[in-house]
Write a protein that holds these residues in place. Structure first.
Motif, PDB file in Angstrom:
ATOM      1  N   GLU A  43       0.831  -1.208   0.000  1.00  0.00           N
ATOM      2  CA  GLU A  43       0.000   0.000   0.000  1.00  0.00           C
ATOM      3  C   GLU A  43       0.867   1.260   0.000  1.00  0.00           C
ATOM      4  OE1 GLU A  43      -2.953   2.068   3.177  1.00  0.00           O
ATOM      5  OE2 GLU A  43      -3.363  -0.045   2.731  1.00  0.00           O
ATOM      6  N   ALA A  46       2.357   1.725  -3.482  1.00  0.00           N
ATOM      7  CA  ALA A  46       1.334   2.252  -4.394  1.00  0.00           C
ATOM      8  C   ALA A  46       1.063   3.730  -4.109  1.00  0.00           C
ATOM      9  CB  ALA A  46       0.053   1.432  -4.266  1.00  0.00           C
ATOM     10  N   LYS A  47       0.985   4.098  -2.857  1.00  0.00           N
ATOM     11  CA  LYS A  47       0.751   5.502  -2.488  1.00  0.00           C
ATOM     12  C   LYS A  47       1.887   6.385  -2.983  1.00  0.00           C
ATOM     13  CE  LYS A  47       1.799   6.944   1.622  1.00  0.00           C
ATOM     14  NZ  LYS A  47       2.761   8.022   1.532  1.00  0.00           N
ATOM     15  N   CYS A  50       1.723   6.597  -6.802  1.00  0.00           N
ATOM     16  CA  CYS A  50       0.554   7.412  -7.160  1.00  0.00           C
ATOM     17  C   CYS A  50       0.831   8.902  -6.977  1.00  0.00           C
ATOM     18  CB  CYS A  50      -0.643   7.038  -6.290  1.00  0.00           C
ATOM     19  SG  CYS A  50      -1.798   5.976  -7.099  1.00  0.00           S
ATOM     20  N   ALA A  53       2.813   9.997  -9.880  1.00  0.00           N
ATOM     21  CA  ALA A  53       2.013   9.949 -11.109  1.00  0.00           C
ATOM     22  C   ALA A  53       1.042  11.124 -11.160  1.00  0.00           C
ATOM     23  CB  ALA A  53       1.264   8.626 -11.201  1.00  0.00           C
ATOM     24  N   ASN A  54       0.438  11.446 -10.033  1.00  0.00           N
ATOM     25  CA  ASN A  54      -0.516  12.549  -9.985  1.00  0.00           C
ATOM     26  C   ASN A  54       0.164  13.916  -9.979  1.00  0.00           C
ATOM     27  OD1 ASN A  54      -2.796  10.911  -9.981  1.00  0.00           O
ATOM     28  ND2 ASN A  54      -2.748  10.677  -7.766  1.00  0.00           N
ATOM     29  N   ILE A  95       2.564  -2.551  -8.848  1.00  0.00           N
ATOM     30  CA  ILE A  95       2.162  -1.188  -9.237  1.00  0.00           C
ATOM     31  C   ILE A  95       0.971  -1.261 -10.188  1.00  0.00           C
ATOM     32  CG2 ILE A  95       2.870   0.838 -10.576  1.00  0.00           C
ATOM     33  CD1 ILE A  95       5.693   0.457  -9.307  1.00  0.00           C
ATOM     34  N   HIS A  98      -2.241  -2.440  -8.264  1.00  0.00           N
ATOM     35  CA  HIS A  98      -2.790  -1.636  -7.174  1.00  0.00           C
ATOM     36  C   HIS A  98      -3.046  -0.178  -7.524  1.00  0.00           C
ATOM     37  CE1 HIS A  98      -2.561  -4.702  -4.018  1.00  0.00           C
ATOM     38  NE2 HIS A  98      -1.518  -5.141  -4.695  1.00  0.00           N
ATOM     39  N   ILE A  99      -2.736   0.212  -8.757  1.00  0.00           N
ATOM     40  CA  ILE A  99      -2.974   1.590  -9.164  1.00  0.00           C
ATOM     41  C   ILE A  99      -3.808   1.574 -10.439  1.00  0.00           C
ATOM     42  CG2 ILE A  99      -1.952   3.781  -9.858  1.00  0.00           C
ATOM     43  CD1 ILE A  99       0.587   2.941  -8.332  1.00  0.00           C
ATOM     44  N   THR A 100      -4.968   2.237 -10.381  1.00  0.00           N
ATOM     45  CA  THR A 100      -5.859   2.309 -11.526  1.00  0.00           C
ATOM     46  C   THR A 100      -6.159   3.773 -11.823  1.00  0.00           C
ATOM     47  OG1 THR A 100      -6.864   0.210 -10.883  1.00  0.00           O
ATOM     48  CG2 THR A 100      -8.071   1.558 -12.449  1.00  0.00           C
ATOM     49  N   PRO A 103      -0.048   3.691 -13.943  1.00  0.00           N
ATOM     50  CA  PRO A 103       0.748   4.827 -14.433  1.00  0.00           C
ATOM     51  C   PRO A 103       1.656   4.409 -15.592  1.00  0.00           C
ATOM     52  CG  PRO A 103       1.610   4.038 -12.340  1.00  0.00           C
ATOM     53  CD  PRO A 103       0.357   3.267 -12.617  1.00  0.00           C
TER      54      PRO A 103
END
Length: 120
Positions: A43, A46-47, A50, A53-54, A95, A98-100, A103
């Motif tokens: 987790e 992934a955080k 993310c 990516a964001n 990755i 757990h990431i949608t 990325p």
């Protein structure tokens, strides 16, 4: 040092050039690899990915310890990472799982100066 220079240093296999750089919006360092058998560590991975990516991209370096200076984490020392402890394929799969949406442009590779730092 900007993001382009950090990526260039890592591609040149010279992660020591990152020392004394502050963590920030596009640079993060972890002294040890994520314990990918622990759901909380997955987790956290992934955080972290993310967040980059964001935010338009970034570099997450495993194998560099930090120190706190005036409430800012500064990349402080290379901590050798045993390649046997890092399964790059598993990191890529986790990755994507757990990431949608997954990325784009994420690379997981070694920047090896004989000390073994893993780069995401």
């Amino acid at each position: 040092m900007d993001l382009k220079a950090v990526r260039a240093a890592l591609r040149a296999h010279d992660p020591a050039l990152l020392l004394e750089q502050p963590e920030g919006q596009w640079l993060d360092a972890k002294a040890v690899p994520y314990a990918l058998r622990d759901p909380r560590a997955v987790e956290e991975l992934a955080k972290d990915v993310c967040g980059f990516a964001n935010g338009g991209g970034g570099v997450l370096v495993l194998g560099i310890a930090t120190r706190l200076v005036n409430d800012v984490e500064i990349l402080d020392a290379i901590v050798p990472v045993d390649r046997a402890l890092v399964d790059r394929d598993q990191i890529r799969k986790l990755i994507r799982a757990h990431i949608t949406p997954a990325p784009r442009g994420v690379t997981v590779d070694w920047s090896d100066d004989q000390q073994g730092s893993c780069v995401l």
